[in-house]
Design a protein around this motif. Structure first.
Motif, PDB file in Angstrom:
ATOM      1  N   PHE A  47     -56.473  36.625 -18.416  1.00  0.00           N
ATOM      2  CA  PHE A  47     -55.705  35.625 -19.126  1.00  0.00           C
ATOM      3  C   PHE A  47     -54.220  35.975 -19.062  1.00  0.00           C
ATOM      4  N   TRP A  48     -53.419  34.952 -19.060  1.00  0.00           N
ATOM      5  CA  TRP A  48     -52.016  35.090 -19.409  1.00  0.00           C
ATOM      6  C   TRP A  48     -51.806  34.306 -20.697  1.00  0.00           C
ATOM      7  N   TYR A  49     -51.301  35.018 -21.712  1.00  0.00           N
ATOM      8  CA  TYR A  49     -50.925  34.397 -22.972  1.00  0.00           C
ATOM      9  C   TYR A  49     -49.403  34.319 -23.030  1.00  0.00           C
ATOM     10  N   VAL A  50     -48.898  33.260 -23.641  1.00  0.00           N
ATOM     11  CA  VAL A  50     -47.455  33.107 -23.820  1.00  0.00           C
ATOM     12  C   VAL A  50     -47.169  32.982 -25.316  1.00  0.00           C
ATOM     13  N   GLN A  51     -46.118  33.663 -25.745  1.00  0.00           N
ATOM     14  CA  GLN A  51     -45.723  33.597 -27.151  1.00  0.00           C
ATOM     15  C   GLN A  51     -44.252  33.199 -27.222  1.00  0.00           C
ATOM     16  N   TYR A  52     -44.015  31.984 -27.671  1.00  0.00           N
ATOM     17  CA  TYR A  52     -42.647  31.520 -27.873  1.00  0.00           C
ATOM     18  C   TYR A  52     -42.130  32.072 -29.196  1.00  0.00           C
ATOM     19  N   LEU A  53     -40.818  32.111 -29.331  1.00  0.00           N
ATOM     20  CA  LEU A  53     -40.188  32.703 -30.502  1.00  0.00           C
ATOM     21  C   LEU A  53     -40.731  32.075 -31.783  1.00  0.00           C
ATOM     22  N   ASN A  54     -41.150  32.936 -32.697  1.00  0.00           N
ATOM     23  CA  ASN A  54     -41.667  32.512 -34.003  1.00  0.00           C
ATOM     24  C   ASN A  54     -42.941  31.672 -33.928  1.00  0.00           C
ATOM     25  N   GLU A  55     -43.659  31.801 -32.827  1.00  0.00           N
ATOM     26  CA  GLU A  55     -44.945  31.112 -32.710  1.00  0.00           C
ATOM     27  C   GLU A  55     -46.056  32.115 -32.410  1.00  0.00           C
ATOM     28  N   ALA A  56     -47.291  31.644 -32.507  1.00  0.00           N
ATOM     29  CA  ALA A  56     -48.436  32.487 -32.188  1.00  0.00           C
ATOM     30  C   ALA A  56     -48.672  32.513 -30.681  1.00  0.00           C
ATOM     31  N   PRO A  57     -49.251  33.590 -30.158  1.00  0.00           N
ATOM     32  CA  PRO A  57     -49.639  33.593 -28.740  1.00  0.00           C
ATOM     33  C   PRO A  57     -50.640  32.481 -28.454  1.00  0.00           C
ATOM     34  N   GLN A  58     -50.562  31.934 -27.248  1.00  0.00           N
ATOM     35  CA  GLN A  58     -51.514  30.907 -26.825  1.00  0.00           C
ATOM     36  C   GLN A  58     -51.807  31.119 -25.353  1.00  0.00           C
ATOM     37  N   VAL A  59     -52.986  30.691 -24.939  1.00  0.00           N
ATOM     38  CA  VAL A  59     -53.379  30.881 -23.550  1.00  0.00           C
ATOM     39  C   VAL A  59     -52.553  29.985 -22.643  1.00  0.00           C
ATOM     40  N   LEU A  60     -52.054  30.574 -21.568  1.00  0.00           N
ATOM     41  CA  LEU A  60     -51.324  29.819 -20.549  1.00  0.00           C
ATOM     42  C   LEU A  60     -52.269  29.478 -19.390  1.00  0.00           C
ATOM     43  N   LEU A  61     -52.988  30.477 -18.914  1.00  0.00           N
ATOM     44  CA  LEU A  61     -54.011  30.207 -17.916  1.00  0.00           C
ATOM     45  C   LEU A  61     -55.005  31.356 -17.890  1.00  0.00           C
ATOM     46  N   LYS A  62     -56.145  31.107 -17.253  1.00  0.00           N
ATOM     47  CA  LYS A  62     -57.207  32.114 -17.214  1.00  0.00           C
ATOM     48  C   LYS A  62     -57.995  31.984 -15.925  1.00  0.00           C
ATOM     49  N   SER A  63     -58.642  33.084 -15.533  1.00  0.00           N
ATOM     50  CA  SER A  63     -59.407  33.076 -14.299  1.00  0.00           C
ATOM     51  C   SER A  63     -60.432  34.191 -14.300  1.00  0.00           C
ATOM     52  N   THR A 109     -62.411  34.183 -11.113  1.00  0.00           N
ATOM     53  CA  THR A 109     -62.834  34.048  -9.726  1.00  0.00           C
ATOM     54  C   THR A 109     -61.869  34.769  -8.797  1.00  0.00           C
ATOM     55  N   ASP A 110     -62.407  35.669  -8.015  1.00  0.00           N
ATOM     56  CA  ASP A 110     -61.597  36.454  -7.090  1.00  0.00           C
ATOM     57  C   ASP A 110     -60.956  35.553  -6.041  1.00  0.00           C
ATOM     58  N   ASN A 111     -59.675  35.776  -5.791  1.00  0.00           N
ATOM     59  CA  ASN A 111     -58.918  35.099  -4.731  1.00  0.00           C
ATOM     60  C   ASN A 111     -58.770  33.590  -4.915  1.00  0.00           C
ATOM     61  N   LYS A 112     -58.962  33.107  -6.116  1.00  0.00           N
ATOM     62  CA  LYS A 112     -58.770  31.680  -6.392  1.00  0.00           C
ATOM     63  C   LYS A 112     -57.510  31.475  -7.233  1.00  0.00           C
ATOM     64  N   ARG A 113     -56.632  30.614  -6.769  1.00  0.00           N
ATOM     65  CA  ARG A 113     -55.381  30.328  -7.467  1.00  0.00           C
ATOM     66  C   ARG A 113     -55.652  29.421  -8.667  1.00  0.00           C
ATOM     67  N   THR A 114     -55.063  29.822  -9.812  1.00  0.00           N
ATOM     68  CA  THR A 114     -55.181  29.047 -11.044  1.00  0.00           C
ATOM     69  C   THR A 114     -53.793  28.598 -11.451  1.00  0.00           C
ATOM     70  N   GLU A 115     -53.663  27.319 -11.824  1.00  0.00           N
ATOM     71  CA  GLU A 115     -52.345  26.787 -12.161  1.00  0.00           C
ATOM     72  C   GLU A 115     -52.343  26.082 -13.503  1.00  0.00           C
ATOM     73  N   HIS A 116     -51.212  26.159 -14.191  1.00  0.00           N
ATOM     74  CA  HIS A 116     -51.046  25.424 -15.445  1.00  0.00           C
ATOM     75  C   HIS A 116     -49.577  25.418 -15.806  1.00  0.00           C
ATOM     76  N   GLN A 117     -49.079  24.266 -16.171  1.00  0.00           N
ATOM     77  CA  GLN A 117     -47.693  24.105 -16.609  1.00  0.00           C
ATOM     78  C   GLN A 117     -46.690  24.678 -15.614  1.00  0.00           C
ATOM     79  N   GLY A 118     -46.986  24.564 -14.327  1.00  0.00           N
ATOM     80  CA  GLY A 118     -46.076  25.034 -13.301  1.00  0.00           C
ATOM     81  C   GLY A 118     -46.223  26.507 -12.949  1.00  0.00           C
ATOM     82  N   PHE A 119     -46.955  27.238 -13.761  1.00  0.00           N
ATOM     83  CA  PHE A 119     -47.230  28.648 -13.470  1.00  0.00           C
ATOM     84  C   PHE A 119     -48.523  28.763 -12.667  1.00  0.00           C
TER      85      PHE A 119
END
Lengths: 113, 112
Positions: B35-51, B53-63
């Protein structure tokens, strides 16, 4: 959707004091977590619980107790607050399993005078 | 035990340029997810993307991120950083133990 509520938002304590932080979730998730967040140290797991009345120690459990009396709530107690301690405590919940993401609450900011 | 390493504490990039946040891991578990979690200032962490599967590209919100088990990595990338991407990013490893291991976090600062 659901929400995780943490109380209080800010907690100020004295050295040696026992302090309790509370967390409620309405996702109906089985698993709940307590993390401590310190700058530069990431999120460190204190306790987690996979079901009501279950408690599992994390890497940072020394100095803390936890309680899961209901599926929806998970409490954390700092058994003896340390002078000048400052940290944010985050509660999270999830369905469990390797692919389950965690949903976090807004945190409780602890300051010990 | 399991560990997740994020080598950069702070990454600074100019708006519009590409950005890469590094994440490597060590684990003995076979059933794992990342997982990649992102935490904006004064907010709780939230999932950005998850994977998982080996060698499979995962995308979300431009990342995007690709799990590479051969190199034990799950780096996060974006081709054009935006000011609104400034935040704290955590890489995390999940296993069937119900525990999630987080890295120490990388603060991304996007400058105009």
């Amino acid at each position: 959707g659901g929400i995780i509520t943490q109380t209080p938002k800010f907690l100020i304590g004295q050295e040696g004091q026992k302090l309790t932080l509370k967390c409620q979730q309405n996702f109906n998730h089985d698993t709940m977590y307590w993390y401590r967040q310190d700058s530069g140290k990431g999120l460190r797991l204190i306790y987690y619980s996979i079901t009501e009345n279950d408690l599992q120690k994390g890497d940072l459990s020394e100095g803390y107790d936890a309680s899961r009396e209901k599926k929806s709530s998970f409490s954390l107690t700092v058994t003896s607050a340390q002078k000048n301690e400052m940290a944010v405590f985050l509660c999270a919940s999830g369905t469990g399993g390797s692919y389950a993401e965690q949903f976090f609450g807004p945190g409780t900011r602890l300051t010990v005078l | 035990g399991d560990s997740v390493t994020q080598t950069e504490g702070l990454v600074t990039v100019t708006e519009g340029l590409p950005v890469k946040l590094n994440c490597t891991y060590q684990t003995t578990y076979l059933t794992i997810a990342f997982f990649w979690y992102v935490q904006y200032l004064n907010e709780a962490p939230q999932v950005l993307l998850k994977s998982s599967t080996d060698n499979k590209r995962t995308e979300h919100q431009g990342f995007h991120a690709t799990l590479h088990k051969s190199s034990s990595s799950f780096h996060l990338q974006k081709s054009s950083a935006q000011l609104s991407d400034s935040a704290l990013y955590y890489c995390a490893l999940g296993s069937n133990t119900n525990k999630v291991v987080f890295g120490t976090g990388t603060r991304l600062q996007v400058l105009p």
